[in-house]
Design a protein around this motif. Structure first.
Motif, PDB file in Angstrom:
ATOM      1  N   GLY A  55      10.570  -0.678   4.653  1.00  8.38           N
ATOM      2  CA  GLY A  55      11.479   0.566   5.093  1.00  8.38           C
ATOM      3  C   GLY A  55      12.127   0.237   6.349  1.00  8.38           C
ATOM      4  N   TRP A  56      13.587   0.484   6.270  1.00  4.92           N
ATOM      5  CA  TRP A  56      14.284   0.314   7.328  1.00  4.92           C
ATOM      6  C   TRP A  56      14.555   1.188   8.413  1.00  4.92           C
ATOM      7  CZ3 TRP A  56      16.572  -4.442   6.910  1.00  4.92           C
ATOM      8  CH2 TRP A  56      16.571  -5.157   5.662  1.00  4.92           C
ATOM      9  N   GLY A  57      14.028   2.405   8.069  1.00  5.13           N
ATOM     10  CA  GLY A  57      13.776   3.468   9.217  1.00  5.13           C
ATOM     11  C   GLY A  57      15.150   3.937   9.744  1.00  5.13           C
ATOM     12  N   ALA A  58      16.346   3.411   8.995  1.00  5.83           N
ATOM     13  CA  ALA A  58      17.490   4.156   9.089  1.00  5.83           C
ATOM     14  C   ALA A  58      18.062   4.039   7.594  1.00  5.83           C
ATOM     15  CB  ALA A  58      18.322   3.076   9.870  1.00  5.83           C
ATOM     16  N   ALA A 112      16.872   6.663   4.631  1.00  6.19           N
ATOM     17  CA  ALA A 112      16.325   6.222   6.016  1.00  6.19           C
ATOM     18  C   ALA A 112      14.858   6.395   5.728  1.00  6.19           C
ATOM     19  CB  ALA A 112      16.760   7.131   7.063  1.00  6.19           C
ATOM     20  N   ASP A 113      14.526   7.569   4.631  1.00  8.93           N
ATOM     21  CA  ASP A 113      13.258   7.836   4.349  1.00  8.93           C
ATOM     22  C   ASP A 113      12.622   7.115   3.230  1.00  8.93           C
ATOM     23  OD1 ASP A 113      14.633   9.385   2.579  1.00  8.93           O
ATOM     24  OD2 ASP A 113      13.324  10.877   2.520  1.00  8.93           O
ATOM     25  N   CYS A 114      13.177   6.139   2.795  1.00 10.30           N
ATOM     26  CA  CYS A 114      13.156   5.379   1.440  1.00 10.30           C
ATOM     27  C   CYS A 114      12.261   4.137   1.906  1.00 10.30           C
ATOM     28  CB  CYS A 114      14.249   4.971   0.726  1.00 10.30           C
ATOM     29  SG  CYS A 114      13.851   4.089  -0.707  1.00 10.30           S
ATOM     30  N   SER A 115      10.768   3.901   1.450  1.00 12.12           N
ATOM     31  CA  SER A 115      10.220   2.881   1.778  1.00 12.12           C
ATOM     32  C   SER A 115       9.836   2.371   0.389  1.00 12.12           C
ATOM     33  CB  SER A 115       8.890   3.319   2.290  1.00 12.12           C
ATOM     34  OG  SER A 115       7.881   2.061   2.408  1.00 12.12           O
ATOM     35  N   ILE A 116      10.197   0.995  -0.062  1.00  7.66           N
ATOM     36  CA  ILE A 116       9.873   0.559  -1.616  1.00  7.66           C
ATOM     37  C   ILE A 116       8.682  -0.471  -1.469  1.00  7.66           C
ATOM     38  CG2 ILE A 116      12.449   0.614  -1.935  1.00  7.66           C
ATOM     39  CD1 ILE A 116      12.023  -2.542  -1.755  1.00  7.66           C
ATOM     40  N   LEU A 117       8.108  -0.540  -2.366  1.00  5.80           N
ATOM     41  CA  LEU A 117       7.326  -1.667  -2.851  1.00  5.80           C
ATOM     42  C   LEU A 117       7.928  -2.656  -3.616  1.00  5.80           C
ATOM     43  CD1 LEU A 117       3.966  -0.064  -4.195  1.00  5.80           C
ATOM     44  CD2 LEU A 117       4.193  -1.040  -2.152  1.00  5.80           C
ATOM     45  N   GLY A 118       8.170  -3.754  -3.404  1.00  6.31           N
ATOM     46  CA  GLY A 118       8.986  -4.875  -3.776  1.00  6.31           C
ATOM     47  C   GLY A 118       8.291  -5.836  -4.415  1.00  6.31           C
TER      48      GLY A 118
END
Length: 309
Positions: A55-58, A112-118
């Motif tokens: 998650g980049w936080g931006a 910004a609110d996107c967190s991924i499982l990679g």
């Protein structure tokens, strides 16, 4: 090996980007909008398979060619808008973006609110698994995976649980064999999610069987594994097994054993070997006790009796 969570502020994104490149793929990062929270990176190394949470936080855009491996990105929140091989792929929660190796991919908006499982899978490794499991090639891979199917749900549950447990218990991955076994399980589940049903083969089954039998006849002493048989047949190993059962009433392994037994029998009959052990090992039998029992079942006499006739 797994690492602890890495978090940073938006101002530190260049250094964080380098950590992401090391854990997942090299890339070019562009910040589109200031951060709203801390960045986050977790990673688990399973040999040819790597798992990450990023998650980049931006709000950012990310360019990458994904050298040497496939990237499967599962948004757990927010959205991931990508252009993969010139094709637009918008993934929200419930979808996964599948990025091919050595191919330009632009994730033009990673919210910004996107967190991924990679999940990263080495290209050659996935190619081998595709052939062995479903008899397909990398060109058949989808650009997006619907996570609502039963097979995809099973893969996602494995991805989540293996990643979480590995981070909680690092000793779980202390052994290379364990790491690779977990990676293989995840890859098999992923392939099944992408191709839940094998294509209909019609009357191709007899040709599948013939190709495999001909190859075994040509080189019976070879250490034939499931992947070798599937490559020879050009379809997944399950289809090969089904075809052998339907058209020959036996498994590929049983067919290979019969071919090898016949070769040993011919050698013993025609005095081409000095001992039974020589004949058995020449054609791929490593366990002489099992060989002798199989020989007796096949020919009704012991191999030594054939040699002494």
């Amino acid at each position: 090996m797994p690492t602890a969570r890495v978090a940073t502020s938006a101002e530190e994104l260049p250094d964080f980007s380098a950590a992401v490149a090391d854990a997942y793929f090299p890339h070019e990062l562009t910040v589109l909008r200031d951060g709203v929270g801390p960045a986050e990176l977790r990673k688990v190394d399973l040999g040819p398979v790597r798992l990450t949470r990023i998650g980049w936080g931006a709000e950012v855009s990310v360019r990458s060619d994904h050298p040497g491996g496939w990237a499967v990105n599962v948004p757990r929140s927010g959205l991931l808008d990508a252009r993969v091989s010139g094709r637009s792929v918008l993934s929200l929660e419930g979808q996964a973006t599948v990025c091919p190796p050595d191919t330009h991919t632009l994730m033009s908006r990673w919210s910004a609110d996107c967190s991924i499982l990679g999940m990263r899978v080495d290209a050659e490794y996935l190619a081998d698994e595709l052939v062995a499991l479903v008899g397909l090639t990398a060109q058949d891979m989808p650009a997006q995976l619907d996570l609502r199917t039963e097979a995809a749900q099973a893969w996602l549950a494995l991805l989540t649980s293996i990643g979480a447990q590995s981070l909680r218990s690092p000793d779980l991955l202390a052994r290379r064999a364990v790491r690779e076994r977990l990676g293989a399980t995840l890859t098999a589940a992923f392939v099944t999610a992408c191709f839940p049903a094998e294509p209909e083969t019609g009357d191709v089954c007899p040709r599948i069987v013939a190709r495999v039998v001909d190859a075994m006849e040509a080189d019976p002493a070879r250490a034939w594994g499931s992947a070798d048989i599937a490559r020879c047949a050009g379809v997944g190993i399950r289809r090969v097994q089904q075809s052998f059962q339907r058209y020959r009433g036996e498994t590929p392994t049983e067919a290979l054993r019969r071919i090898r037994l016949r070769r040993v029998h011919e050698d013993l009959l025609h005095d081409r070997v000095e001992t039974v052990a020589d004949g058995a090992t020449r054609w791929g039998f490593m366990h002489l006790g099992r060989f002798a029992a199989a020989y007796r079942r096949e020919f009704g006499v012991s191999p030594s009796a054939t040699l002494r006739r």
